[in-house]
Design a protein around this motif. Structure first.
Motif, PDB file in Angstrom:
ATOM      1  N   UNK A 236       0.803  -1.224   0.000  1.00 61.05           N
ATOM      2  CA  UNK A 236       0.000   0.000   0.000  1.00 61.05           C
ATOM      3  C   UNK A 236       0.838   1.277   0.000  1.00 61.05           C
ATOM      4  N   UNK A 237       2.107   1.179  -0.406  1.00 62.77           N
ATOM      5  CA  UNK A 237       2.999   2.340  -0.459  1.00 62.77           C
ATOM      6  C   UNK A 237       4.068   2.115  -1.515  1.00 62.77           C
ATOM      7  N   UNK A 238       4.801   3.175  -1.840  1.00 55.12           N
ATOM      8  CA  UNK A 238       5.836   3.034  -2.853  1.00 55.12           C
ATOM      9  C   UNK A 238       6.968   2.148  -2.349  1.00 55.12           C
ATOM     10  N   UNK A 239       7.468   1.283  -3.247  1.00 57.44           N
ATOM     11  CA  UNK A 239       8.564   0.386  -2.886  1.00 57.44           C
ATOM     12  C   UNK A 239       9.882   1.043  -3.261  1.00 57.44           C
ATOM     13  N   UNK A 240      10.862   0.990  -2.361  1.00 57.39           N
ATOM     14  CA  UNK A 240      12.146   1.642  -2.593  1.00 57.39           C
ATOM     15  C   UNK A 240      13.298   0.660  -2.383  1.00 57.39           C
ATOM     16  N   UNK A 241      13.689  -0.028  -3.436  1.00 53.79           N
ATOM     17  CA  UNK A 241      14.894  -0.846  -3.382  1.00 53.79           C
ATOM     18  C   UNK A 241      16.071  -0.003  -3.861  1.00 53.79           C
ATOM     19  N   UNK A 242      17.255  -0.534  -3.755  1.00 57.86           N
ATOM     20  CA  UNK A 242      18.441   0.165  -4.252  1.00 57.86           C
ATOM     21  C   UNK A 242      18.273   0.508  -5.721  1.00 57.86           C
ATOM     22  N   UNK A 243      17.655  -0.406  -6.481  1.00 56.02           N
ATOM     23  CA  UNK A 243      17.572  -0.227  -7.932  1.00 56.02           C
ATOM     24  C   UNK A 243      16.314   0.525  -8.364  1.00 56.02           C
ATOM     25  N   UNK A 244      15.693   1.194  -7.394  1.00 51.66           N
ATOM     26  CA  UNK A 244      14.641   2.159  -7.723  1.00 51.66           C
ATOM     27  C   UNK A 244      14.933   3.519  -7.111  1.00 51.66           C
ATOM     28  N   UNK A 245      15.660   3.545  -6.016  1.00 52.08           N
ATOM     29  CA  UNK A 245      15.883   4.810  -5.311  1.00 52.08           C
ATOM     30  C   UNK A 245      17.309   5.334  -5.442  1.00 52.08           C
ATOM     31  N   UNK A 246      18.285   4.455  -5.735  1.00 56.66           N
ATOM     32  CA  UNK A 246      19.686   4.886  -5.792  1.00 56.66           C
ATOM     33  C   UNK A 246      20.322   4.609  -7.150  1.00 56.66           C
ATOM     34  N   UNK A 247      20.070   3.414  -7.678  1.00 60.33           N
ATOM     35  CA  UNK A 247      20.597   3.052  -8.995  1.00 60.33           C
ATOM     36  C   UNK A 247      19.448   3.012  -9.997  1.00 60.33           C
ATOM     37  N   UNK A 248      19.776   3.191 -11.280  1.00 67.20           N
ATOM     38  CA  UNK A 248      18.763   3.304 -12.331  1.00 67.20           C
ATOM     39  C   UNK A 248      17.794   4.435 -11.999  1.00 67.20           C
ATOM     40  N   UNK A 249      18.395   5.552 -11.617  1.00 64.60           N
ATOM     41  CA  UNK A 249      17.663   6.808 -11.438  1.00 64.60           C
ATOM     42  C   UNK A 249      18.343   7.851 -12.318  1.00 64.60           C
ATOM     43  N   UNK A 250      17.573   8.794 -12.803  1.00 59.29           N
ATOM     44  CA  UNK A 250      18.098   9.814 -13.705  1.00 59.29           C
ATOM     45  C   UNK A 250      18.031  11.176 -13.037  1.00 59.29           C
ATOM     46  N   UNK A 251      19.183  11.824 -12.939  1.00 59.28           N
ATOM     47  CA  UNK A 251      19.258  13.192 -12.431  1.00 59.28           C
ATOM     48  C   UNK A 251      19.340  14.124 -13.634  1.00 59.28           C
ATOM     49  N   UNK A 252      18.330  14.962 -13.778  1.00 57.46           N
ATOM     50  CA  UNK A 252      18.263  15.857 -14.945  1.00 57.46           C
ATOM     51  C   UNK A 252      17.829  17.245 -14.513  1.00 57.46           C
TER      52      UNK A 252
END
Length: 383
Positions: A236-252
């Motif tokens: 019932x909430x957003x899931x935050x694994x390493x590969x959603x919150x730290x890796x495979x993220x785009x800073x633009x």
């Protein structure tokens, strides 16, 4: 011999199957480009891809379907060794009817095949990593059907997919064993084209490609296509694994009147992209450029080609394969080319007006991370 009567449905099914087979094995000539042995001579690119890495070698692109042995491989937690007879998929969390299914159970369900382009989120970041992409026929069971059967609770908004691959990660200065996992919003997970896949191109998944079971998310980068799938959990909430919150993220960054606003977003749907894959010298001296364009499933409106500092010119797009989430082949005939070194580049435009950006476009220039390298890819040849 006994008399056989084919129904209209059987005839249509046979026609569709034959058409699919033809598209899977027909050479690029079927899509407007001749092969070298029928009159065209392949011109090598000066910026050739390095050999020896498992990936699409663009100069060899002659088939609409990528061979299994040529499909790129990326993994982050190693490759687990799993046995088909022991593998069980669990679907649990905020559901009314949890399920546990063996691979045999899944194979008894209605089979569904989706042809979709799989691309690594970092593909195109450098000349040495520009072939991490392939167009493949994926077969498995419908994810939507299973999610409906488990009857999610109203507050379930996120669907998390866990692989069997594991690694110890440091989280807030402490070490924890983690399974590789990513999630989708439930509205994305309930699309009718997502698969729990056990075959690709008519063959069982190989170990490196997720045997015995992987998720297929057409139109999304490969990081979301969880391999070695073992558990699906609704939360019932957003899931935050390493590969959603730290890796495979785009800073633009986005430049405003008096400041630059920086956004950090998780890599998800694919970007609009294209590349010139082959250059063929035709009888008579003209050069035919052939390539591919793809995106997140939004229809590709046009592809244009530019030679050196010349104008953008329209290429011809082959639209005969109607699959929504696949790449499109295109061709452009370059008439009366002059001797010397030349720079060739393509750009694709989709039906929503998204244009493949140039390297100096703010969308790329202000991108500070490795992933989502959707800039135009100039290629160089010598005539």
């Amino acid at each position: 011999l006994p008399e056989t009567t084919l129904t209209r449905r059987e005839m249509l099914q046979g026609s569709v199957a034959l058409a699919a087979l033809a598209f899977a094995h027909h050479p690029l000539s079927a899509f407007g480009g001749p092969e070298p042995d029928v009159g065209g001579v392949l011109i090598p690119f000066l910026d050739a891809q390095p050999a020896g890495r498992k990936q699409t070698q663009w100069h060899e692109l002659t088939n609409w379907i990528t061979k299994n042995e040529d499909l790129y491989v990326v993994s982050h937690y190693g490759v687990p060794e799993l046995k088909e007879e022991d593998h069980v998929l669990e679907i649990s969390g905020l559901v009314s009817q949890p399920l546990k299914l063996t691979l045999a159970d899944l194979k008894k369900r209605k089979r569904k095949t989706v042809t979709a382009t799989l691309e690594c989120g970092g593909n195109g970041d450098s000349p040495g990593f520009m072939g991490a992409i392939g167009n493949v026929r994926w077969t498995g069971a419908s994810l939507r059907d299973l999610l409906r059967e488990v009857r999610p609770h109203k507050r379930a908004i996120e669907v998390v997919f866990f692989g069997a691959d594991q690694k110890v990660e440091t989280i807030r200065q402490k070490e924890y064993l983690q399974n590789f996992a990513r999630s989708l919003h439930i509205s994305d997970a309930l699309r009718d084209d997502l698969l729990l896949c056990y075959e690709f191109n008519g063959e069982p998944l190989t170990q490196e490609h997720g045997f015995p079971l992987r998720l297929v998310v057409p139109g999304w980068f490969g990081i979301s296509w969880i391999k070695w799938l073992k558990r699906i959990e609704l939360i019932d909430r957003r899931y935050m694994s390493k590969y959603m919150s730290q890796e495979y993220v785009t800073l633009r960054g986005e430049e405003r009147e008096d400041e630059t606003i920086w956004r950090l977003t998780s890599v998800g749907p694919m970007n609009i992209k294209s590349i010139i894959a082959r250059a063929l010298k035709l009888p008579g001296g003209n050069i035919r450029l052939a390539g591919a364009a793809w995106g997140d499933g939004t229809p590709i409106k046009s592809v244009e080609v530019k030679i050196d500092d010349g104008p953008w010119q329209p290429a011809k797009i082959d639209r005969s394969p109607r699959d929504q989430y696949t790449w499109r082949f295109f061709t452009f005939d370059w008439k009366n080319p002059t001797p010397g070194e030349h720079t060739l580049v393509s750009r694709a435009l989709d039906a929503e007006g998204r244009l493949q950006p140039s390297p100096d476009d703010p969308e790329i220039k202000l991108k500070k991370t490795y992933w989502e390298a959707s800039q135009q890819w100039p290629r160089k040849i010598q005539i």
